[in-house]
Design a protein around this motif. Sequence first.
Motif, PDB file in Angstrom:
ATOM      1  N   LYS B 119       0.851  -1.180   0.000  1.00  0.00           N
ATOM      2  CA  LYS B 119       0.000   0.000   0.000  1.00  0.00           C
ATOM      3  C   LYS B 119       0.897   1.244   0.000  1.00  0.00           C
ATOM      4  N   PRO B 120       0.473   2.295  -0.683  1.00  0.00           N
ATOM      5  CA  PRO B 120       1.246   3.538  -0.605  1.00  0.00           C
ATOM      6  C   PRO B 120       1.062   4.191   0.771  1.00  0.00           C
ATOM      7  N   VAL B 121       2.016   5.024   1.159  1.00  0.00           N
ATOM      8  CA  VAL B 121       1.868   5.746   2.418  1.00  0.00           C
ATOM      9  C   VAL B 121       1.796   7.244   2.125  1.00  0.00           C
ATOM     10  N   LYS B 122       1.202   7.968   3.056  1.00  0.00           N
ATOM     11  CA  LYS B 122       1.047   9.419   2.911  1.00  0.00           C
ATOM     12  C   LYS B 122       2.413  10.070   2.693  1.00  0.00           C
ATOM     13  N   ALA B 143      -3.378  11.213   0.834  1.00  0.00           N
ATOM     14  CA  ALA B 143      -4.090  10.488   1.891  1.00  0.00           C
ATOM     15  C   ALA B 143      -4.320   9.049   1.452  1.00  0.00           C
ATOM     16  N   VAL B 144      -4.382   8.141   2.424  1.00  0.00           N
ATOM     17  CA  VAL B 144      -4.719   6.740   2.159  1.00  0.00           C
ATOM     18  C   VAL B 144      -5.786   6.329   3.163  1.00  0.00           C
ATOM     19  N   THR B 145      -6.955   5.948   2.684  1.00  0.00           N
ATOM     20  CA  THR B 145      -8.033   5.541   3.599  1.00  0.00           C
ATOM     21  C   THR B 145      -8.591   4.188   3.167  1.00  0.00           C
ATOM     22  N   GLU B 146      -9.332   3.576   4.072  1.00  0.00           N
ATOM     23  CA  GLU B 146     -10.025   2.316   3.741  1.00  0.00           C
ATOM     24  C   GLU B 146     -11.457   2.483   4.233  1.00  0.00           C
ATOM     25  N   THR B 153      -8.451   0.139  -0.632  1.00  0.00           N
ATOM     26  CA  THR B 153      -8.059   1.445  -0.122  1.00  0.00           C
ATOM     27  C   THR B 153      -8.406   2.497  -1.170  1.00  0.00           C
ATOM     28  N   VAL B 154      -8.663   3.693  -0.681  1.00  0.00           N
ATOM     29  CA  VAL B 154      -8.854   4.837  -1.562  1.00  0.00           C
ATOM     30  C   VAL B 154      -7.638   5.732  -1.364  1.00  0.00           C
ATOM     31  N   VAL B 155      -6.882   5.919  -2.443  1.00  0.00           N
ATOM     32  CA  VAL B 155      -5.652   6.695  -2.366  1.00  0.00           C
ATOM     33  C   VAL B 155      -5.899   8.054  -3.014  1.00  0.00           C
ATOM     34  N   SER B 156      -5.581   9.115  -2.292  1.00  0.00           N
ATOM     35  CA  SER B 156      -5.659  10.473  -2.852  1.00  0.00           C
ATOM     36  C   SER B 156      -4.259  10.879  -3.299  1.00  0.00           C
ATOM     37  N   VAL B 157      -4.141  11.263  -4.555  1.00  0.00           N
ATOM     38  CA  VAL B 157      -2.829  11.574  -5.113  1.00  0.00           C
ATOM     39  C   VAL B 157      -2.875  12.960  -5.761  1.00  0.00           C
ATOM     40  N   ILE B 167      -4.826  10.170 -16.107  1.00  0.00           N
ATOM     41  CA  ILE B 167      -4.319   9.338 -15.005  1.00  0.00           C
ATOM     42  C   ILE B 167      -5.458   8.571 -14.348  1.00  0.00           C
ATOM     43  N   ARG B 168      -5.337   7.235 -14.301  1.00  0.00           N
ATOM     44  CA  ARG B 168      -6.380   6.417 -13.695  1.00  0.00           C
ATOM     45  C   ARG B 168      -5.812   5.322 -12.787  1.00  0.00           C
ATOM     46  N   ALA B 169      -4.486   5.325 -12.561  1.00  0.00           N
ATOM     47  CA  ALA B 169      -3.906   4.311 -11.674  1.00  0.00           C
ATOM     48  C   ALA B 169      -2.561   4.817 -11.178  1.00  0.00           C
ATOM     49  N   ILE B 170      -2.056   4.151 -10.148  1.00  0.00           N
ATOM     50  CA  ILE B 170      -0.722   4.501  -9.656  1.00  0.00           C
ATOM     51  C   ILE B 170       0.119   3.251  -9.510  1.00  0.00           C
ATOM     52  N   LYS B 171       1.431   3.478  -9.502  1.00  0.00           N
ATOM     53  CA  LYS B 171       2.369   2.390  -9.239  1.00  0.00           C
ATOM     54  C   LYS B 171       3.223   2.824  -8.060  1.00  0.00           C
TER      55      LYS B 171
END
Lengths: 366, 174
Positions: B119-122, B143-146, B153-157, B167-171
Motif C-alpha cells: 500500500k502507498p503511504v502518505k 491520503a490513504v483511507t479504507e 483502499t482509496v488513495v488520494s494523489v 491518469i487512472r492508476a498509480i504504481k
Amino acid sequence: MKKMIDTDLLVIGGGAAGLCAAAEAAGAGARVTVIESDLHAGGQLVKQTHKFFGSKDEYAGTRGFKIADILLDEINSLGDKVEIRTNTTVTGYYPEEGFFTAMKGEEEYYRIKAKKTVVATGAQERLIPFPNNDLPGVYGAGAVQTLMNVYGVVPGKKVLMVGAGNIGLIVSYQLRQAGVEIAAVVEAMPKVGGYWVHAAKIRRLGIPILLRHTIVEAFGDKVIEGAVIQELDDKFSLIGEPRTIECDVICMAVGLTPTTELFWQADARMLYCPQLCGHVPYRDETMRTSHPDIWVAGDASGIEEASAAMVEGRIAGHSAAKALGLPVREESFKEYWTRLDHLRAGEVGEKIRGGICQVLVDGWEA
Amino acid sequence: MGCTCNSSDKEKLFCSGVLVDNRPGAVLPPQDAWEKKKGGYVIIECPQRIPCNPCATSCPTGAVVPFVDINDVPAIDYDKCTGCALCVAKCPGLACFVVDLTYGADEAVIKLPYELEPKPVKGARVKCLNRVGDEVSDGEVFAVTEPLKDHTTVVSVVIPKKLVGEIRAIKVVC
C-alpha cells in the motif's frame, strides 16, 4: 455396500447454487443433505477474492469468499436441518432402484435415497489443443485460483493468459495482486468477452489484451519456457507473423462446460445449447427437469455468473421444498424470477437469454 | 455500447478495455462547475450495460442517479455529488474516481481505488499511470483511507491538473 442414508432433499454440489438451494429448502423445513466433492463447501466462491457485481440481493460489493461464509452462516442458523458431507463425490444414479451412490475420499462407499434432488454440479473447464500443452506450466484458470487463493501458492513468475472472458480477466488481476507478471492476455474474439470494467482495470496496470490473437504452441525443454502467439483474421485463420512470448505459466481461461453426467443417467431430456456452453437439461420455471424428482441449478443448467447461480439455487430449493409438501412463501418465487430477469437483461446477458428460451418449458405433463 | 469492433483503431482499443472518448456511462463533469467544486466530482468509467448497481445504492446523496434497471449505466447529478468517494471504495469494477480541481493552480487531487501490495503511504512519491499503464507523471500521495474496511483502499494523489483526463492508476515505487 450395505450402508444407505435417507434424506428429504439431496443437494449434489455445495457451491453457490447448491448452498442457496439447501438454505432455501431447509428454511421451509426440509431435511437436507449436501454432498460436496471438495474438502470444504463453497465451490468456486471460496476462490473469488474480487467484489461481486449485481444488486444487494446478490451481495454486490462483497467479495466472493465472504459470500460463501454468509451462505454457510445462513445454513448454520437453521440448526441441524442441513448436513454437509464434504470430500464426498456422487458417483452415479440408479433410476431403477432410485438411489445415488456416493464415495467419501477413497474409503467409504454408500448409497443415498432422497425424496427430491437438486443437481448443482457446476462446470468443468475447457482446454484448447496446441503442441506441447502437456508440459508442466499449463494450467486451467480454476487451478491457478485454487493454488493462489485457497492455498497461497503462486503458480509461477510470468503468465500468458489465454481468454479474456470474466474468468481470464479476473484471474489476471488476482495474479497481479499476488505479484505475478502477466505477459499478455490473448483473446480470439474481436472484443473482450467479460465485463468491460474488468478489462479496464487490468489495462491500466499495463497488462496488454491482444484481441484476435491465439496461442499457436508452447515450448520448453522440461517445463514451459514460452509460447508462440499469432493474430487471427475474422474467419479465425492465422495471419501475420508468429510472436514469441516468454513465460513460465500458460493459463487457460477458454470457457466452461456444464457438468451433466447425472442428468444423462437419470434420462432427463437434454439439449445441446451453444449459448449455455454445452448439453443442458430442459427445465420448467421451477428449475425442475423432465425427471419429476430432479431439479437443476447453477452452471450445471448453463454457464452463467455466480449471482444467477445463487438465484437459481433459491428457485430450485423453493420448488423442491414445495414438492415435499412443505409450506413455502409463494411470493418468493416471483421475486426470484424478477431478480434473474434483471441479472440477464444486459448486453452480456443476451447470449444467456437466447439459450434459456430454448430449454425452458411451460411445464411437464403430470 | 455502440461497439462495432472493426471500424477504427480507437474502437479496437475500446473493445480491449481502454476508454476512448466520452460516452454514456463514462463522462467528465461539466468543466465550469468542476473547476470551482471543493472536494471534487465523481468520474465513473462504466460504459457497458451490466447487472450492477452498488455505485448508486452506496451513494449517500443520490448523486449517482438511482437505477431504473440494474443494467443501467451510471448517470451523475452533479448538484448532489460531494466527492465523498464512497462509490470509489464500493464499486466492484474499480471504475469510480473522484477528481478535485481546486487543490492548486496546476495541481489536482485524484482519489482512486487501490488493491495491490504494498500500500502507498502518505507523502510517498508514486508513478501515475494512464489507461494502458504507461507512466505519465509522478504524483504525491495525499491520503490513504479504507472507507469500508474491506481491503479496498482509496488513495488520494496530487497530480498535474493537465493530466486529470488521463491518469487512472498509480504504481508504488519502493
